[in-house]
Write an enzyme that holds these catalytic residues in place. Structure first.
Site, PDB file in Angstrom:
ATOM      1  N   ASP A   1       0.869  -1.181   0.000  1.00 28.12           N
ATOM      2  CA  ASP A   1       0.000   0.000   0.000  1.00 28.12           C
ATOM      3  C   ASP A   1       0.902   1.225   0.000  1.00 28.12           C
ATOM      4  O   ASP A   1       2.113   1.125   0.248  1.00 28.12           O
ATOM      5  CB  ASP A   1      -0.874  -0.006   1.274  1.00 28.12           C
ATOM      6  CG  ASP A   1      -1.727   1.253   1.388  1.00 28.12           C
ATOM      7  OD1 ASP A   1      -2.384   1.620   0.401  1.00 28.12           O
ATOM      8  OD2 ASP A   1      -1.741   1.877   2.463  1.00 28.12           O
ATOM      9  N   SER A   2       0.281   2.379  -0.244  1.00 28.14           N
ATOM     10  CA  SER A   2       1.046   3.624  -0.183  1.00 28.14           C
ATOM     11  C   SER A   2       1.508   3.928   1.237  1.00 28.14           C
ATOM     12  O   SER A   2       2.389   4.757   1.419  1.00 28.14           O
ATOM     13  CB  SER A   2       0.171   4.774  -0.688  1.00 28.14           C
ATOM     14  OG  SER A   2      -1.028   4.828   0.061  1.00 28.14           O
TER      15      SER A   2
ATOM     16  N   TYR B   1      -0.506   8.612  -2.220  1.00 26.07           N
ATOM     17  CA  TYR B   1      -0.496   8.405  -3.671  1.00 26.07           C
ATOM     18  C   TYR B   1      -1.741   9.058  -4.314  1.00 26.07           C
ATOM     19  O   TYR B   1      -1.732   9.371  -5.501  1.00 26.07           O
ATOM     20  CB  TYR B   1      -0.563   6.908  -4.002  1.00 26.07           C
ATOM     21  CG  TYR B   1       0.690   6.087  -3.808  1.00 26.07           C
ATOM     22  CD1 TYR B   1       1.802   6.573  -3.124  1.00 26.07           C
ATOM     23  CD2 TYR B   1       0.745   4.788  -4.319  1.00 26.07           C
ATOM     24  CE1 TYR B   1       2.934   5.776  -2.964  1.00 26.07           C
ATOM     25  CE2 TYR B   1       1.870   3.999  -4.168  1.00 26.07           C
ATOM     26  CZ  TYR B   1       2.948   4.491  -3.482  1.00 26.07           C
ATOM     27  OH  TYR B   1       4.055   3.697  -3.325  1.00 26.07           O
ATOM     28  N   GLY B   2      -2.791   9.201  -3.526  1.00 30.66           N
ATOM     29  CA  GLY B   2      -4.105   9.537  -4.065  1.00 30.66           C
ATOM     30  C   GLY B   2      -4.216  10.897  -4.720  1.00 30.66           C
ATOM     31  O   GLY B   2      -5.177  11.176  -5.421  1.00 30.66           O
TER      32      GLY B   2
ATOM     33  N   CYS C   1     -11.163   3.171  -0.415  1.00 31.11           N
ATOM     34  CA  CYS C   1      -9.781   3.469  -0.010  1.00 31.11           C
ATOM     35  C   CYS C   1      -9.530   2.686   1.261  1.00 31.11           C
ATOM     36  O   CYS C   1     -10.396   2.642   2.149  1.00 31.11           O
ATOM     37  CB  CYS C   1      -9.658   4.965   0.242  1.00 31.11           C
ATOM     38  SG  CYS C   1      -8.148   5.448   1.102  1.00 31.11           S
ATOM     39  N   THR C   2      -8.363   2.071   1.370  1.00 30.82           N
ATOM     40  CA  THR C   2      -8.127   1.169   2.499  1.00 30.82           C
ATOM     41  C   THR C   2      -7.944   1.903   3.836  1.00 30.82           C
ATOM     42  O   THR C   2      -7.877   1.267   4.879  1.00 30.82           O
ATOM     43  CB  THR C   2      -6.921   0.252   2.209  1.00 30.82           C
ATOM     44  OG1 THR C   2      -5.830   1.037   1.717  1.00 30.82           O
ATOM     45  CG2 THR C   2      -7.288  -0.810   1.196  1.00 30.82           C
ATOM     46  N   HIS C   3      -7.889   3.233   3.792  1.00 28.21           N
ATOM     47  CA  HIS C   3      -7.889   3.993   5.055  1.00 28.21           C
ATOM     48  C   HIS C   3      -9.299   4.099   5.660  1.00 28.21           C
ATOM     49  O   HIS C   3      -9.447   4.298   6.859  1.00 28.21           O
ATOM     50  CB  HIS C   3      -7.410   5.426   4.808  1.00 28.21           C
ATOM     51  CG  HIS C   3      -5.930   5.602   4.787  1.00 28.21           C
ATOM     52  ND1 HIS C   3      -5.143   5.112   3.776  1.00 28.21           N
ATOM     53  CD2 HIS C   3      -5.094   6.229   5.644  1.00 28.21           C
ATOM     54  CE1 HIS C   3      -3.888   5.438   4.018  1.00 28.21           C
ATOM     55  NE2 HIS C   3      -3.821   6.116   5.138  1.00 28.21           N
TER      56      HIS C   3
ATOM     57  N   THR D   1      -6.052   3.283  -4.726  1.00 33.28           N
ATOM     58  CA  THR D   1      -5.422   4.170  -5.704  1.00 33.28           C
ATOM     59  C   THR D   1      -4.519   3.397  -6.658  1.00 33.28           C
ATOM     60  O   THR D   1      -4.543   3.610  -7.874  1.00 33.28           O
ATOM     61  CB  THR D   1      -4.613   5.251  -4.952  1.00 33.28           C
ATOM     62  OG1 THR D   1      -5.489   5.913  -4.025  1.00 33.28           O
ATOM     63  CG2 THR D   1      -4.012   6.250  -5.898  1.00 33.28           C
TER      64      THR D   1
ATOM     65  N   CYS E   1      -4.505  -1.229  -1.841  1.00 36.24           N
ATOM     66  CA  CYS E   1      -4.614   0.212  -2.033  1.00 36.24           C
ATOM     67  C   CYS E   1      -5.573   0.480  -3.194  1.00 36.24           C
ATOM     68  O   CYS E   1      -5.348  -0.029  -4.306  1.00 36.24           O
ATOM     69  CB  CYS E   1      -3.222   0.766  -2.352  1.00 36.24           C
ATOM     70  SG  CYS E   1      -3.201   2.533  -2.701  1.00 36.24           S
TER      71      CYS E   1
ATOM     72  N   GLU F   1      -4.865   9.275   9.238  1.00 33.43           N
ATOM     73  CA  GLU F   1      -3.436   9.188   9.585  1.00 33.43           C
ATOM     74  C   GLU F   1      -3.147   9.936  10.889  1.00 33.43           C
ATOM     75  O   GLU F   1      -2.234   9.588  11.621  1.00 33.43           O
ATOM     76  CB  GLU F   1      -2.577   9.772   8.464  1.00 33.43           C
ATOM     77  CG  GLU F   1      -2.718   9.013   7.159  1.00 33.43           C
ATOM     78  CD  GLU F   1      -1.495   8.200   6.784  1.00 33.43           C
ATOM     79  OE1 GLU F   1      -0.389   8.626   7.109  1.00 33.43           O
ATOM     80  OE2 GLU F   1      -1.677   7.134   6.158  1.00 33.43           O
TER      81      GLU F   1
HETATM   82  N1  DGL Z   1      -4.535   3.605   0.904  1.00 30.13           N
HETATM   83  C1  DGL Z   1      -4.765   4.467  -0.231  1.00 30.13           C
HETATM   84  C2  DGL Z   1      -5.950   3.938  -1.047  1.00 30.13           C
HETATM   85  O1  DGL Z   1      -6.511   2.900  -0.725  1.00 30.13           O
HETATM   86  C3  DGL Z   1      -5.025   5.891   0.162  1.00 30.13           C
HETATM   87  C4  DGL Z   1      -3.849   6.677   0.660  1.00 30.13           C
HETATM   88  C5  DGL Z   1      -3.132   7.426  -0.406  1.00 30.13           C
HETATM   89  O2  DGL Z   1      -3.655   8.425  -0.940  1.00 30.13           O
HETATM   90  O3  DGL Z   1      -2.003   7.034  -0.695  1.00 30.13           O
HETATM   91  O4  DGL Z   1      -6.344   4.544  -2.014  1.00 30.13           O
END
Ligand code: DGL
Length: 294
Positions: A21-22, A53-54, A198-200, A87, A85, A164
Site C-alpha cells: 500500500d502507499s 499516492y491519491g 480506499c483502504t484507510h 489508488t 490500495c 493518519e
Molecule cells: N490507501 C490508499 C488507497 O486505498 C489511500 C492513501 C493514499 O492516498 O495514498 O487509495
C-alpha cells in the site's frame, strides 16, 4: 516491460503472500487476511516515505507501484500479491498484471462484486481518493458486473489525513462535519450501499455510519481477503487448516519509530504491548526500478 526478479531463498515449502500500500491503509486489508487466512506468511510493504499516492498523477502512481512490487518480489518468492490500495488498483492493476507473472489481485473487483450483491435498490455510492475516482475504475467494474446499477462517486481527500492523524472518533465533530459535507450527495441519492474505496476508510466506519445510517458499507480489505482465499484455494497451496500461525514481516520506506504505534491502530492491536507488531524494517524504495527509471 518484463519481470526478471531474483527472489532471495525463502522456505522450501512455504511461500508468503505479498501485500503493499502507499502507507498504513493497507493494514486494514492485512488484518482481514490474517483473520481469514491465519496460516499464511505475509510480507507487507507500506510506502510511508511517499504517501499519499491519491493526489498524484497516473504515471507517478504506476511508477511507484512497479517499484513497490519489485521490492516485494526481490524480498521473497511471493505466491500471490495483494494491492491493498484503492489508488494503485485503480491506476496500475492492468500494468502490473501484464508485467509480472505472479498472481496479483486488487481491491476494486472484489468490492464491486460485494456491492452488487448487497444493494437492494440498485443505487451504489463509491468514496475514494481523488485519483481513484478520476480513473473511473469503480464505474467500469460496476458497469461490467451490473449495467443497471446507478453509481454516485465522491472523492474524499481529507479522509486520509484525518485517519493518519487519528481523527476517527465518531463523536469528534471534525471528522463528522467533514463526512457530512462529503457524503451529502450520496445521502441525497438514496444509495443503500457504499463502497469504502480506499483502504484507510474502514477506520472511519463509525463516522460514516452515523452520517449514512442503515447504508451497507463495503470494506475493500475484507472483500480482497475473501478474493485472496478463493485464489489460493484454486491456484496455490494455501496454509489453511495446518493449524500454524503465519509470520508477518513489515517493511516501510521511512522511519520505523512511529510506524508501530500508528500501525497498531490500523490493526486493532494493543499499542501498549512492548512489541505489538514485531520487527519493522526500513528499505530504500528508490533503489528499485519503475517505469520512470527502467
Ligand atoms: N490507501 C490508499 C488507497 O486505498 C489511500 C492513501 C493514499 O492516498 O495514498 O487509495
Amino acid at each position: 516491460m518484463t519481470d526478471n526478479h531474483n527472489p532471495r531463498e525463502t522456505s522450501a515449502v512455504r511461500r508468503p503472500v505479498g501485500i503493499f500500500d502507499s502507507g498504513l491503509g493497507g493494514l486494514t486489508a492485512l488484518r482481514e487476511i490474517r483473520r481469514i487466512l491465519p496460516g499464511e506468511d505475509l510480507i507487507y510493504f507500506g510506502d510511508t516515505g511517499r504517501v499519499p499516492y491519491g493526489t498524484r498523477s497516473h504515471e507517478t502512481i504506476c511508477h511507484y507501484a512497479v517499484q513497490d512490487l519489485r521490492f516485494l518480489l526481490s524480498e521473497a518468492d511471493c505466491k500471490a500479491v495483494v494491492i491493498a490500495c484503492g489508488t494503485v488498483t485503480a491506476n496500475a492493476l492492468p500494468l502490473l498484471q501484464s508485467a509480472f507473472s505472479v498472481p496479483i489481485i486488487g481491491v476494486i473487483d472484489p468490492a464491486a462484486k460485494a456491492a452488487v450483491r448487497a444493494t437492494k435498490n440498485g443505487k451504489i455510492g463509491v468514496i475514494a481518493t481523488q485519483s481513484s475516482i478520476a480513473s473511473g475504475a469503480y464505474d467500469r467494474a460496476l458497469a461490467e458486473l451490473e449495467p443497471e446499477v446507478s453509481l454516485i462517486s465522491r472523492a474524499c481527500p481529507l479522509f486520509v489525513p484525518l485517519v493518519e492523524n487519528g481523527f476517527v472518533d465518531p463523536d469528534d465533530p471534525i471528522p463528522l462535519l467533514t463526512a457530512e459535507r462529503y457524503l451529502a450527495d450520496i445521502k441525497a441519492s438514496g444509495a443503500d450501499t457504499v463502497i469504502l474505496g480506499c483502504t484507510h476508510y474502514p477506520l472511519l466506519k463509525g463516522i460514516i455510519s452515523k452520517v449514512l445510517p442503515g447504508v451497507a458499507l463495503i470494506d475493500t480489505g475484507e472483500e480482497v481477503a475473501h478474493a485472496l482465499k478463493t485464489l489460493l484455494d484454486t491456484e496455490e497451496p494455501a496454509e489453511a487448516g495446518t493449524g500454524r500461525t503465519g509470520d508477518v514481516q513489515y517493511f516501510v520506506s521511512d522511519e520505523t519509530q512511529g510506524f508501530a504505534a500508528a500501525a497498531s491502530r490500523f490493526l486493532g492491536l494493543d499499542i501498549t504491548s512492548k512489541a505489538p507488531l514485531g520487527e519493522v524494517r526500513r528499505i530504500d524504495i528508490e533503489a528499485y526500478s519503475g517505469i520512470l527509471n527502467p
